[in-house]
Motif scaffolding. Structure first.
Motif, PDB file in Angstrom:
ATOM      1  N   TYR A   1      42.007  39.011  23.683  1.00 39.68           N
ATOM      2  CA  TYR A   1      43.074  38.899  24.683  1.00 39.68           C
ATOM      3  C   TYR A   1      42.733  39.760  25.895  1.00 39.68           C
ATOM      4  O   TYR A   1      42.406  40.922  25.768  1.00 39.68           O
ATOM      5  N   GLY A   2      42.770  39.209  27.071  1.00 38.14           N
ATOM      6  CA  GLY A   2      42.544  39.941  28.295  1.00 38.14           C
ATOM      7  C   GLY A   2      41.100  39.973  28.771  1.00 38.14           C
ATOM      8  O   GLY A   2      40.841  40.340  29.902  1.00 38.14           O
ATOM      9  N   GLU A   3      40.136  39.614  27.932  1.00 38.69           N
ATOM     10  CA  GLU A   3      38.728  39.664  28.346  1.00 38.69           C
ATOM     11  C   GLU A   3      38.456  38.716  29.509  1.00 38.69           C
ATOM     12  O   GLU A   3      37.792  39.085  30.467  1.00 38.69           O
ATOM     13  N   GLY A   4      38.958  37.533  29.435  1.00 35.49           N
ATOM     14  CA  GLY A   4      38.736  36.572  30.512  1.00 35.49           C
ATOM     15  C   GLY A   4      39.394  37.023  31.800  1.00 35.49           C
ATOM     16  O   GLY A   4      38.816  36.893  32.884  1.00 35.49           O
ATOM     17  N   ARG A   5      40.576  37.586  31.686  1.00 35.77           N
ATOM     18  CA  ARG A   5      41.294  38.060  32.865  1.00 35.77           C
ATOM     19  C   ARG A   5      40.550  39.228  33.508  1.00 35.77           C
ATOM     20  O   ARG A   5      40.417  39.287  34.724  1.00 35.77           O
TER      21      ARG A   5
ATOM     22  N   ALA B   1      35.262  39.833  39.159  1.00 39.65           N
ATOM     23  CA  ALA B   1      34.558  38.909  40.057  1.00 39.65           C
ATOM     24  C   ALA B   1      35.271  38.815  41.407  1.00 39.65           C
ATOM     25  O   ALA B   1      34.619  38.795  42.460  1.00 39.65           O
ATOM     26  N   ILE B   2      36.589  38.774  41.396  1.00 38.11           N
ATOM     27  CA  ILE B   2      37.356  38.714  42.648  1.00 38.11           C
ATOM     28  C   ILE B   2      37.158  39.985  43.454  1.00 38.11           C
ATOM     29  O   ILE B   2      36.953  39.942  44.673  1.00 38.11           O
TER      30      ILE B   2
ATOM     31  N   GLN C   1      34.573  41.997  43.392  1.00 44.43           N
ATOM     32  CA  GLN C   1      33.207  41.994  43.920  1.00 44.43           C
ATOM     33  C   GLN C   1      33.096  41.089  45.148  1.00 44.43           C
ATOM     34  O   GLN C   1      32.446  41.429  46.131  1.00 44.43           O
ATOM     35  N   GLU C   2      33.737  39.947  45.085  1.00 41.51           N
ATOM     36  CA  GLU C   2      33.687  39.019  46.221  1.00 41.51           C
ATOM     37  C   GLU C   2      34.414  39.606  47.429  1.00 41.51           C
ATOM     38  O   GLU C   2      33.933  39.491  48.561  1.00 41.51           O
ATOM     39  N   CYS C   3      35.543  40.241  47.216  1.00 38.80           N
ATOM     40  CA  CYS C   3      36.269  40.879  48.317  1.00 38.80           C
ATOM     41  C   CYS C   3      35.421  41.978  48.948  1.00 38.80           C
ATOM     42  O   CYS C   3      35.368  42.107  50.170  1.00 38.80           O
ATOM     43  N   GLU C   4      34.765  42.766  48.116  1.00 35.47           N
ATOM     44  CA  GLU C   4      33.897  43.826  48.616  1.00 35.47           C
ATOM     45  C   GLU C   4      32.736  43.233  49.421  1.00 35.47           C
ATOM     46  O   GLU C   4      32.402  43.726  50.504  1.00 35.47           O
ATOM     47  N   ARG C   5      32.150  42.162  48.924  1.00 33.56           N
ATOM     48  CA  ARG C   5      31.037  41.504  49.620  1.00 33.56           C
ATOM     49  C   ARG C   5      31.474  41.010  50.991  1.00 33.56           C
ATOM     50  O   ARG C   5      30.730  41.093  51.968  1.00 33.56           O
ATOM     51  N   LEU C   6      32.706  40.522  51.081  1.00 28.62           N
ATOM     52  CA  LEU C   6      33.217  39.982  52.337  1.00 28.62           C
ATOM     53  C   LEU C   6      33.783  41.065  53.264  1.00 28.62           C
ATOM     54  O   LEU C   6      34.184  40.776  54.380  1.00 28.62           O
ATOM     55  N   GLY C   7      33.836  42.291  52.774  1.00 29.07           N
ATOM     56  CA  GLY C   7      34.340  43.391  53.603  1.00 29.07           C
ATOM     57  C   GLY C   7      35.844  43.540  53.602  1.00 29.07           C
ATOM     58  O   GLY C   7      36.403  44.228  54.452  1.00 29.07           O
ATOM     59  N   ALA C   8      36.519  42.891  52.658  1.00 31.48           N
ATOM     60  CA  ALA C   8      37.974  43.010  52.573  1.00 31.48           C
ATOM     61  C   ALA C   8      38.346  44.371  51.998  1.00 31.48           C
ATOM     62  O   ALA C   8      37.671  44.896  51.120  1.00 31.48           O
ATOM     63  N   LYS C   9      39.417  44.938  52.526  1.00 34.18           N
ATOM     64  CA  LYS C   9      39.902  46.220  52.020  1.00 34.18           C
ATOM     65  C   LYS C   9      41.016  45.958  51.017  1.00 34.18           C
ATOM     66  O   LYS C   9      41.946  45.200  51.290  1.00 34.18           O
ATOM     67  N   ILE C  10      40.929  46.586  49.861  1.00 31.47           N
ATOM     68  CA  ILE C  10      41.964  46.463  48.846  1.00 31.47           C
ATOM     69  C   ILE C  10      42.579  47.838  48.665  1.00 31.47           C
ATOM     70  O   ILE C  10      41.882  48.824  48.448  1.00 31.47           O
ATOM     71  N   ARG C  11      43.877  47.890  48.783  1.00 35.30           N
ATOM     72  CA  ARG C  11      44.584  49.155  48.610  1.00 35.30           C
ATOM     73  C   ARG C  11      45.574  48.991  47.468  1.00 35.30           C
ATOM     74  O   ARG C  11      46.379  48.065  47.462  1.00 35.30           O
ATOM     75  N   TYR C  12      45.489  49.899  46.540  1.00 31.75           N
ATOM     76  CA  TYR C  12      46.386  49.873  45.382  1.00 31.75           C
ATOM     77  C   TYR C  12      47.457  50.950  45.547  1.00 31.75           C
ATOM     78  O   TYR C  12      47.229  51.975  46.191  1.00 31.75           O
TER      79      TYR C  12
END
Length: 75
Positions: free
Chosen positions: A15-19, A25-26, A28-39
């Motif tokens: 349970y949760g491994e796929g998520r 992956a998401i 990594q893609e955001c980082e590659r595109l230069g998107a900033k993620i703030r938590y």
């Protein structure tokens, strides 16, 4: 020589491994595109406008209720 396991012998994902893999992956893609993620950040309109952003995506999470509800048992 590489030996492949038959499909039926592979371990089922826990349970949760796929998520977790999808989220990684998401990110990594955001980082590659230069998107900033703030938590854990409050997003106030004046702060967002001051940054002159192209796009703002606000995602809210939930906190599960973990208290136990007492219910009457079978009579």
């Amino acid at each position: 020589m590489t030996t492949m396991k038959p499909q039926s012998a592979r371990r089922a994902p826990r349970y949760g491994e796929g998520r977790a893999a999808l989220l990684a992956a998401i990110e990594q893609e955001c980082e590659r595109l230069g998107a900033k993620i703030r938590y854990n950040t409050y997003a106030e309109a004046p702060d967002l406008l001051a940054e002159n952003l192209d796009v703002v995506i606000i995602a809210t999470g939930g906190i599960p209720k973990t208290e136990i509800v007492d219910r009457p048992g079978p009579t």
